[in-house]
Design an enzyme around this catalytic site. Structure first.
Site, PDB file in Angstrom:
ATOM      1  N   GLY A   1       0.825  -1.201   0.000  1.00  0.00           N
ATOM      2  CA  GLY A   1       0.000   0.000   0.000  1.00  0.00           C
ATOM      3  C   GLY A   1       0.856   1.248   0.000  1.00  0.00           C
ATOM      4  CG  ASN A   2      -0.218   4.687  -1.588  1.00  0.00           C
ATOM      5  OD1 ASN A   2      -0.919   5.536  -1.071  1.00  0.00           O
ATOM      6  ND2 ASN A   2      -0.598   4.010  -2.685  1.00  0.00           N
ATOM      7  NE  ARG A   3       3.464   8.053   5.450  1.00  0.00           N
ATOM      8  CZ  ARG A   3       4.124   9.170   5.724  1.00  0.00           C
ATOM      9  NH1 ARG A   3       5.234   9.430   5.090  1.00  0.00           N
ATOM     10  NH2 ARG A   3       3.665  10.004   6.623  1.00  0.00           N
TER      11      ARG A   3
END
Ligand code: CTP
Length: 407
Positions: free
Chosen positions: A212-214
């Site tokens: 995922g990412n932030r």
């Protein structure tokens, strides 16, 4: 001088030696035709008399919640205002507003107001630089309050430094800007269809893990909310996000980049604008394991394959004449922010590209504020100073609406 006839300004005055300047601000506003409702705190009344404001504005000065009970003064004043301003705003008022207190007519009224709010701090440098005041100002900014100043200059008692109230003409210009923005944005996207993508995609490794990412989704959700508020019919394709669906927005939940691509392609031909605020994973595991990977089996070797670049795909279709929608991309960069942004704008054939520096603590992922530059295919460059994402969203949509008007 602007024509402010029909505009209603709530002028909050709190206790500071600079409170006399509020009379000059009231004079400027009234002179331009605005109706000004002055609300004085108890502290303000030690510095300037109600008679001054009554004389200038021709309106009753309200200073107590207990006056005019049947009129519900605080609710009525809050609802009627097109812009509210607290000039000057003491450290105490900033703290009360940040905390949501409602212990006098001014704070109670501002809690009931939904219009843009400008606060102009005035205090000694030590008070302005105190960690508590800095935090309160940051909280207000995150909430979309326009914190104007303070200026640097002479202060009471022969001191000098940051904490001086901005001059009345500067506050006046800011109020006029808010009024004009509110007026020109009203329903300027009526009849338009806007597709927004938001959040960070998740690419499954196994049933419990993902890449995922932030991205929190805050920027994209803010754009969707602002577009709907301006009259557009909005579809929001949302990667996983805990944020509530903004009123009037139709939400379509997706998880992966491939799902996002499908959801976008299914709708893109019917819309006038696509805003691609989502952080789309560039790569995904070639194969998601069907059952949970066990630690005892050792570190997995993840083979990654590229995801389609949705924006670039739309850009290519547009270049080929197969898409009419205006394309707005985002770029999250950590260095050479603008140079990479220009390059991305051209490479993906977008009409607008919103570049933000995600390396900064007060902008980018997870926080409520952002500082961006909006680059246009036509060479335009609009810098948006640190502001709430809701305000940044409106600035982006100003650029969009201007281009839609040009056709
Ligand atoms: N984007 C997209 N599909 C992808 C990757 C990105 O539609 N697979 C869109 C994003 O929604 C955003 C823009 O492209 O509007 C730029 O995203 P960014 O991650 O900054 O661009 P990349 O092409 O991934 O560039 P790089 O990783 O090299 O910075």
């Amino acid at each position: 001088m602007s024509d402010l006839r029909g505009a209603r300004i709530l002028l909050g005055v709190s206790g500071g030696i600079a409170a006399y300047k509020a009379a000059l601000l009231a004079r400027l506003l009234v002179g331009a035709g605005a109706t000004v409702d002055p609300v004085l705190t108890r502290g303000a009344r030690h510095f300037v008399g109600a008679a001054t404001f009554e004389g200038i504005t021709g309106r009753h000065v309200r200073d107590e919640v207990w006056q005019d009970i049947p009129d519900e003064t605080h609710v009525a004043l809050g609802r009627a205002a097109d812009v509210a301003v607290v000039y000057p705003a003491t450290a105490n008022v900033l703290a009360k507003l940040a905390g949501g207190h409602a212990d006098d007519l001014l704070t109670t009224t501002l809690l009931a107001a939904t219009c843009p709010l400008v606060v102009a701090p005035a205090m000694h440098t030590e008070m302005w630089e105190h960690a508590a005041t800095r935090r309160n100002a940051a909280v207000l900014r995150e909430r979309g309050v326009d914190v104007l100043g303070p200026a640097v200059g002479p202060l009471m008692g022969g001191d000098a430094g940051a904490g001086r109230l901005v001059e009345p003409d500067e506050a006046y210009a800011r109020i006029v800007a808010h009024l004009q923005a509110t007026r020109s944005r009203r329903d300027d996207l009526a009849g338009r269809r806007v597709l927004v993508t938001a959040g960070g995609t998740r690419e499954p490794i196994d049933p419990v893990r993902f890449l995922g990412n932030r991205s929190s989704g805050k920027m994209g959700f803010a754009v969707a909310a602002a577009a709907a508020a301006r009259g557009a019919k909005v579809d929001l394709v949302a990667a996983p996000s805990s944020l509530a669906t903004p009123p009037g927005v139709e939400r379509h939940d997706v998880t992966t980049a491939l799902e996002m691509r499908d959801a976008v392609l299914a709708r893109v031909d019917a819309v006038d604008v696509v805003v691609k605020a989502a952080a789309v994973a560039d790569f995904r595991p070639a194969q998601a394991a069907a059952s949970k990977l066990k630690k005892a089996a050792g570190a997995p070797r993840l083979e990654l394959v590229p995801n389609p670049d949705i924006l670039a795909e739309l850009g290519a279709r547009k270049a080929g004449g197969g898409l009419r929608a205006l394309l707005v991309g985002f770029a999250a960069e950590t260095d050479d922010v603008e140079a990479y942004g220009r390059d991305k704008l051209a490479r993906k054939n977008a009409d607008l590209l919103v570049v933000n520096d995600v390396g900064a603590a007060d902008a980018g992922f997870g926080v409520d504020t952002n500082r961006v530059v909006i680059l246009g295919r036509d060479g335009s460059r609009v810098e948006v100073a640190l502001a709430a994402k809701t305000m940044v969203a409106d600035r982006i949509l100003d650029e969009v609406a201007a281009r839609l008007r040009q056709g």
